[in-house]
Design a protein around this motif. Structure first.
Motif, mmCIF file in Angstrom:
data_model
loop_
_atom_site.group_PDB
_atom_site.id
_atom_site.type_symbol
_atom_site.label_atom_id
_atom_site.label_comp_id
_atom_site.label_asym_id
_atom_site.label_seq_id
_atom_site.Cartn_x
_atom_site.Cartn_y
_atom_site.Cartn_z
ATOM 1 N N ARG A 42 0.874 -1.178 0.000
ATOM 2 C CA ARG A 42 0.000 0.000 0.000
ATOM 3 C C ARG A 42 0.909 1.225 0.000
ATOM 4 O O ARG A 42 1.683 1.421 0.923
ATOM 5 N N LEU A 43 0.819 2.023 -1.077
ATOM 6 C CA LEU A 43 1.639 3.214 -1.246
ATOM 7 C C LEU A 43 0.745 4.417 -1.487
ATOM 8 O O LEU A 43 -0.386 4.260 -1.989
ATOM 9 N N ASP A 99 -5.363 16.045 -3.678
ATOM 10 C CA ASP A 99 -5.873 14.731 -3.287
ATOM 11 C C ASP A 99 -4.687 13.857 -2.895
ATOM 12 O O ASP A 99 -3.599 13.981 -3.464
ATOM 13 N N THR A 100 -4.900 12.986 -1.947
ATOM 14 C CA THR A 100 -3.914 11.960 -1.613
ATOM 15 C C THR A 100 -4.428 10.647 -2.168
ATOM 16 O O THR A 100 -5.512 10.183 -1.805
ATOM 17 N N LEU A 101 -3.661 10.084 -3.097
ATOM 18 C CA LEU A 101 -4.032 8.817 -3.717
ATOM 19 C C LEU A 101 -3.306 7.676 -3.015
ATOM 20 O O LEU A 101 -2.136 7.797 -2.651
ATOM 21 N N THR A 102 -4.008 6.581 -2.850
ATOM 22 C CA THR A 102 -3.439 5.383 -2.245
ATOM 23 C C THR A 102 -3.649 4.228 -3.198
ATOM 24 O O THR A 102 -4.771 3.993 -3.655
ATOM 25 N N ALA A 103 -2.572 3.529 -3.502
ATOM 26 C CA ALA A 103 -2.626 2.347 -4.368
ATOM 27 C C ALA A 103 -2.428 1.116 -3.493
ATOM 28 O O ALA A 103 -1.442 1.018 -2.762
ATOM 29 N N VAL A 104 -3.388 0.195 -3.578
ATOM 30 C CA VAL A 104 -3.323 -1.047 -2.814
ATOM 31 C C VAL A 104 -3.122 -2.187 -3.803
ATOM 32 O O VAL A 104 -3.966 -2.426 -4.668
ATOM 33 N N THR A 120 -5.755 -1.352 -6.820
ATOM 34 C CA THR A 120 -6.844 -0.385 -6.838
ATOM 35 C C THR A 120 -6.311 0.919 -6.277
ATOM 36 O O THR A 120 -5.611 0.924 -5.261
ATOM 37 N N VAL A 121 -6.633 2.027 -6.955
ATOM 38 C CA VAL A 121 -6.218 3.354 -6.503
ATOM 39 C C VAL A 121 -7.437 4.072 -5.940
ATOM 40 O O VAL A 121 -8.496 4.134 -6.583
ATOM 41 N N TYR A 122 -7.270 4.593 -4.725
ATOM 42 C CA TYR A 122 -8.327 5.313 -4.010
ATOM 43 C C TYR A 122 -7.881 6.736 -3.741
ATOM 44 O O TYR A 122 -6.684 7.009 -3.641
ATOM 45 N N ASN A 123 -8.851 7.644 -3.555
ATOM 46 C CA ASN A 123 -8.510 8.974 -3.056
ATOM 47 C C ASN A 123 -8.705 8.986 -1.536
ATOM 48 O O ASN A 123 -9.036 7.954 -0.939
ATOM 49 N N GLN A 124 -8.512 10.126 -0.917
ATOM 50 C CA GLN A 124 -8.590 10.234 0.538
ATOM 51 C C GLN A 124 -10.003 9.982 1.073
ATOM 52 O O GLN A 124 -10.187 9.746 2.269
ATOM 53 N N ASN A 125 -10.999 9.992 0.206
ATOM 54 C CA ASN A 125 -12.382 9.700 0.606
ATOM 55 C C ASN A 125 -12.744 8.239 0.373
ATOM 56 O O ASN A 125 -13.918 7.879 0.428
ATOM 57 N N ASN A 126 -11.727 7.436 0.079
ATOM 58 C CA ASN A 126 -11.894 6.005 -0.192
ATOM 59 C C ASN A 126 -12.709 5.731 -1.455
ATOM 60 O O ASN A 126 -13.314 4.673 -1.602
ATOM 61 N N GLU A 127 -12.723 6.702 -2.383
ATOM 62 C CA GLU A 127 -13.387 6.517 -3.672
ATOM 63 C C GLU A 127 -12.400 5.870 -4.639
ATOM 64 O O GLU A 127 -11.221 6.264 -4.688
ATOM 65 N N GLU A 128 -12.852 4.891 -5.391
ATOM 66 C CA GLU A 128 -11.988 4.199 -6.358
ATOM 67 C C GLU A 128 -11.775 5.069 -7.591
ATOM 68 O O GLU A 128 -12.735 5.577 -8.169
#
Length: 156
Positions: A42-43, A99-104, A120-128
């Motif tokens: 997770r990055l 936005d802070t993107l998170t890739a899992v 899957t890449v999400y934004n800080q609102n946990n939206e895909e």
């Protein structure tokens, strides 16, 4: 600690840190390692102004780079040098400035020298925002020395 004494979780974290140390592209994008374990990573990355396209959205290439980096950390988590043999991405929503993107990244299958990983890449609102699939291929080498002989640069 010697590689042979590490738990799989410790090996994954150490492999991830070693790879990140030399990843100038990831450092340039300020990609942060949040978590790495065997077959998983997770990055995250914050979207800067210089990452925006002409529509004011994050350029897809940066989302791809974040995804690809998470993929790399997941498939290299076993201390075996592994590269991409193919990958694809589907963009489903945009990212915006700050936005802070998170890739899992999650391993789906790993057999022999090949593997399949879904990211899957999400934004800080946990939206895909994106779905990335990577296929990996293991080549020669390790990220960390496997024993004292290889640690000194000697070969068998």
């Amino acid at each position: 600690m010697n590689v042979s004494e590490m738990t799989p979780e410790q090996l994954a974290e150490a492999s991830s840190a070693a790879m990140h140390e030399n990843d100038h592209a990831a450092k340039g994008l300020n990609i942060q390692i949040e978590e790495t374990r065997p077959g998983y990573a997770r990055l995250s990355m914050k979207i800067r102004k210089d990452m925006l396209n002409g529509h004011g959205m994050c350029h897809g290439g940066f989302i791809f780079a974040l995804s690809d980096t998470a993929f790399a950390h997941a498939c290299n988590s076993y201390n075996k040098v592994t590269v991409a043999s193919g990958c694809s991405i589907e963009f489903v929503a945009p990212g915006f400035l700050d936005d802070t993107l998170t890739a899992v990244a999650q391993e789906r299958q790993r057999k022999g020298r090949t593997g399949v990983y879904d990211i899957t890449v999400y934004n800080q609102n946990n939206e895909e925002l994106a779905f990335f699939r990577g296929k990996s291929y293991q080549i020669k080498g390790t990220l960390l020395p496997e024993d004292e002989t290889t640690a000194r640069g000697e070969t068998r």
